[in-house]
Write a protein that holds these residues in place. Structure first.
Motif, PDB file in Angstrom:
ATOM      1  N   ASP A 164       0.958  -1.232   0.127  1.00  0.00           N
ATOM      2  CA  ASP A 164       0.038   0.023  -0.012  1.00  0.00           C
ATOM      3  C   ASP A 164       0.987   1.331  -0.014  1.00  0.00           C
ATOM      4  O   ASP A 164       1.771   1.230   0.731  1.00  0.00           O
ATOM      5  CB  ASP A 164      -0.953   0.030   1.445  1.00  0.00           C
ATOM      6  CG  ASP A 164      -1.884   0.962   1.071  1.00  0.00           C
ATOM      7  OD1 ASP A 164      -1.662   2.106   0.679  1.00  0.00           O
ATOM      8  OD2 ASP A 164      -3.047   0.770   1.642  1.00  0.00           O
TER       9      ASP A 164
ATOM     10  N   HIS B 162       0.645   3.969   0.803  1.00  0.00           N
ATOM     11  CA  HIS B 162       0.639   4.930   2.094  1.00  0.00           C
ATOM     12  C   HIS B 162       1.958   4.768   2.779  1.00  0.00           C
ATOM     13  O   HIS B 162       2.271   5.645   3.671  1.00  0.00           O
ATOM     14  CB  HIS B 162      -0.706   4.479   3.039  1.00  0.00           C
ATOM     15  CG  HIS B 162      -2.062   5.052   2.664  1.00  0.00           C
ATOM     16  ND1 HIS B 162      -2.612   4.268   1.712  1.00  0.00           N
ATOM     17  CD2 HIS B 162      -2.323   6.068   3.160  1.00  0.00           C
ATOM     18  CE1 HIS B 162      -3.957   4.937   1.877  1.00  0.00           C
ATOM     19  NE2 HIS B 162      -3.699   5.819   2.431  1.00  0.00           N
TER      20      HIS B 162
ATOM     21  N   PHE C 174      -3.123  11.708  -0.358  1.00  0.00           N
ATOM     22  CA  PHE C 174      -3.905  10.383  -0.260  1.00  0.00           C
ATOM     23  C   PHE C 174      -5.358  10.529  -0.229  1.00  0.00           C
ATOM     24  O   PHE C 174      -5.759  11.537   0.501  1.00  0.00           O
ATOM     25  CB  PHE C 174      -3.347   9.754   0.815  1.00  0.00           C
ATOM     26  CG  PHE C 174      -1.935   9.319   0.529  1.00  0.00           C
ATOM     27  CD1 PHE C 174      -1.753   8.203   0.028  1.00  0.00           C
ATOM     28  CD2 PHE C 174      -0.962   9.915   1.287  1.00  0.00           C
ATOM     29  CE1 PHE C 174      -0.400   7.796  -0.325  1.00  0.00           C
ATOM     30  CE2 PHE C 174       0.423   9.751   1.042  1.00  0.00           C
ATOM     31  CZ  PHE C 174       0.731   8.280   0.356  1.00  0.00           C
TER      32      PHE C 174
ATOM     33  N   GLU D 249      -8.653   8.900   0.525  1.00  0.00           N
ATOM     34  CA  GLU D 249      -9.273   7.594   0.874  1.00  0.00           C
ATOM     35  C   GLU D 249     -10.387   7.048   0.218  1.00  0.00           C
ATOM     36  O   GLU D 249     -11.217   7.847  -0.181  1.00  0.00           O
ATOM     37  CB  GLU D 249      -9.400   7.957   2.627  1.00  0.00           C
ATOM     38  CG  GLU D 249      -8.174   8.170   3.199  1.00  0.00           C
ATOM     39  CD  GLU D 249      -6.927   7.451   3.020  1.00  0.00           C
ATOM     40  OE1 GLU D 249      -7.088   6.347   2.777  1.00  0.00           O
ATOM     41  OE2 GLU D 249      -5.829   7.932   2.989  1.00  0.00           O
ATOM     42  N   SER D 250     -10.578   5.843   0.582  1.00  0.00           N
ATOM     43  CA  SER D 250     -11.814   5.070  -0.127  1.00  0.00           C
ATOM     44  C   SER D 250     -13.065   5.644   0.434  1.00  0.00           C
ATOM     45  O   SER D 250     -13.191   5.774   1.787  1.00  0.00           O
ATOM     46  CB  SER D 250     -11.542   3.571  -0.041  1.00  0.00           C
ATOM     47  OG  SER D 250     -12.926   2.867  -0.500  1.00  0.00           O
TER      48      SER D 250
ATOM     49  N   THR E 245     -14.189   8.621  -0.185  1.00  0.00           N
ATOM     50  CA  THR E 245     -14.034  10.104  -0.359  1.00  0.00           C
ATOM     51  C   THR E 245     -15.276  10.288  -1.496  1.00  0.00           C
ATOM     52  O   THR E 245     -15.456   9.864  -2.428  1.00  0.00           O
ATOM     53  CB  THR E 245     -12.899  10.723  -0.691  1.00  0.00           C
ATOM     54  OG1 THR E 245     -12.050  10.315   0.323  1.00  0.00           O
ATOM     55  CG2 THR E 245     -12.953  12.049  -1.036  1.00  0.00           C
TER      56      THR E 245
ATOM     57  N   CYS F 264      -3.436   3.372  -4.380  1.00  0.00           N
ATOM     58  CA  CYS F 264      -2.624   3.011  -3.453  1.00  0.00           C
ATOM     59  C   CYS F 264      -2.061   1.741  -3.709  1.00  0.00           C
ATOM     60  O   CYS F 264      -1.066   1.366  -3.143  1.00  0.00           O
ATOM     61  CB  CYS F 264      -3.123   3.484  -2.124  1.00  0.00           C
ATOM     62  SG  CYS F 264      -3.321   5.321  -1.916  1.00  0.00           S
TER      63      CYS F 264
ATOM     64  N   ALA G  27      -8.595   3.182  -2.195  1.00  0.00           N
ATOM     65  CA  ALA G  27      -7.705   4.399  -1.955  1.00  0.00           C
ATOM     66  C   ALA G  27      -6.896   4.727  -2.986  1.00  0.00           C
ATOM     67  O   ALA G  27      -6.459   3.991  -3.882  1.00  0.00           O
ATOM     68  CB  ALA G  27      -6.941   4.398  -0.793  1.00  0.00           C
TER      69      ALA G  27
END
Length: 299
Positions: A102, A104, A121, A123-124, A126, A147, A178
C-alpha cells in the motif's frame, strides 16, 4: 525433497506459452538468482507462488522475484501470504511486504525524513470530485493512481482539459480503493527515473528508465527504455538512507528516484515485493543477493 529456498514467480512465467522478449528477460533474471544461490550450495527451485501442489513447509525460505500477478487477485495472494508465512521464512518479510503493498508507506518514509513527491492520499469512499480536489490543492497537471497497484494500473495524467473525462472512472475506483494524487513531475519526462538496487543496505547498481516520446510512464510495458546509469554520491546516499528508514532493513530493495520539479532528489517508489532488479545488466549483483540470503539462512 526439502529445499533451502524457492524463487517465486507467477503462473504465466512459470509455464510460459510463448517466449517473447519480455518473458525471456524474466527467465534470464530468475535464472541468474537461482544459479547464484545454487553456486553457494543451496538447494533451490523456482515455482509460481500460486502453485497448488507444493508443500511450502518443505523449504526454509521463499524469495519473491517475479510474482507480477499478485494484485490481480489480491485477496487470494493475501490469504496465501498469511498461511505460508507461518511455515517458512519470507524474503522480504511478510511485515515489509504488507507495508509496501500500500503506497501509504510513502507517508511513513516522509515522516522518517525521506523526501517524496508531493502527494495527496484520497481515502476510499471520499465524496470529493477530481475538480474539487484540484481546486483545493491548486495543482493543474497531476497524476492519479491507486494506492495498491502495479504496472501503472489505472494511472492517469490529468489536466484542466481532460479531468472531466476521468470523473467517471475515478468515482468507480474511489468507491472501492484509496487513490493518490501527485503534481505531474516534468523532469521524469525530460530526464527519466533512476532505479537504485540496494541489497542488505548496500547499493550495487543503477538503471535509468526513460519514457517513450509522447508518454509519461517509464515502464517498459508502455514502451519505456532502459539505460545503464552511473549514480552520483548523493543518489547513492539517498537510496541507502531510504532503506534504512524502513521499520526493518530489507534484504533487497529497488529505490526509484527522480529530480522533482524543484530539482531535488525525491523518492518515486520503494519496491520491496517483486521489483525488476536488472541482474542481466549487472550479473555480479545476483551473487551479492545470494550471499546475503545464505547469511540470513545461517543465522
Amino acid at each position: 525433497m526439502p529445499y533451502d529456498i524457492v524463487v517465486l514467480t507467477d503462473q504465466k512465467h512459470a509455464h510460459p506459452n510463448k517466449i517473447d522478449d519480455y518473458t525471456k528477460n524474466v527467465i534470464v533474471e530468475d535464472a541468474l538468482v537461482t544459479n547464484a544461490l545454487g553456486k553457494l550450495g543451496l538447494k533451490v527451485t523456482r515455482l509460481a507462488w500460486s502453485d497448488p501442489d507444493f508443500d511450502w513447509s518443505s523449504t526454509k525460505a521463499v524469495l519473491f522475484r517475479t510474482t507480477w500477478d499478485y494484485f490481480d487477485d489480491f485477496p487470494k495472494f493475501s490469504d496465501w501470504l498469511n498461511s505460508v508465512s507461518k511455515v517458512t521464512t519470507l524474503i522480504n518479510s511478510e511485515a515489509l511486504i504488507r507495508w509496501n503493498i500500500d503506497k501509504h508507506y510513502l507517508q511513513d518514509l516522509k515522516n522518517n525524513g525521506v523526501h517524496i513527491a508531493e502527494t495527496l492520499f484520497i481515502e476510499s469512499g471520499t465524496s470529493k470530485s477530481l475538480e474539487e480536489l484540484h481546486a483545493e490543492t491548486g495543482w493543474t497537471e497531476t497524476v492519479l493512481k491507486p494506492c495498491i497497484s502495479g504496472a501503472a494500473r489505472h494511472t492517469y495524467k490529468l489536466n484542466s482539459e481532460n479531468r472531466a473525462n476521468h470523473e467517471g472512472v475515478y468515482k468507480v475506483l474511489i468507491a472501492n480503493e484509496a487513490m493518490m494524487l501527485q503534481p505531474f513531475q516534468h523532469r521524469i519526462v525530460s530526464e527519466g527515473e533512476v532505479s537504485m538496487m540496494v541489497f542488505n543496505g548496500q547499493f550495487t547498481h543503477a538503471i535509468l528508465k526513460k519514457a517513450k516520446a509522447g508518454d509519461f510512464r517509464v515502464q517498459d510495458d508502455f514502451g519505456g527504455s532502459v539505460h545503464d546509469h552511473t549514480p552520483t554520491e548523493a543518489e547513492i546516499e539517498f537510496a541507502e538512507n531510504t532503506v534504512k528508514a524502513c521499520n526493518e532493513l530489507p534484504l533487497y530493495a529497488r529505490v526509484d528516484i527522480f529530480n522533482d520539479n524543484d530539482g531535488k532528489i525525491a523518492l518515486a517508489e520503494l519496491e520491496l515485493i517483486e521489483p525488476e532488479l536488472w541482474f542481466r545488466n549487472h550479473p555480479e549483483a545476483a551473487m551479492i543477493l545470494a550471499e546475503a540470503i545464505k547469511e540470513k539462512l545461517n543465522n
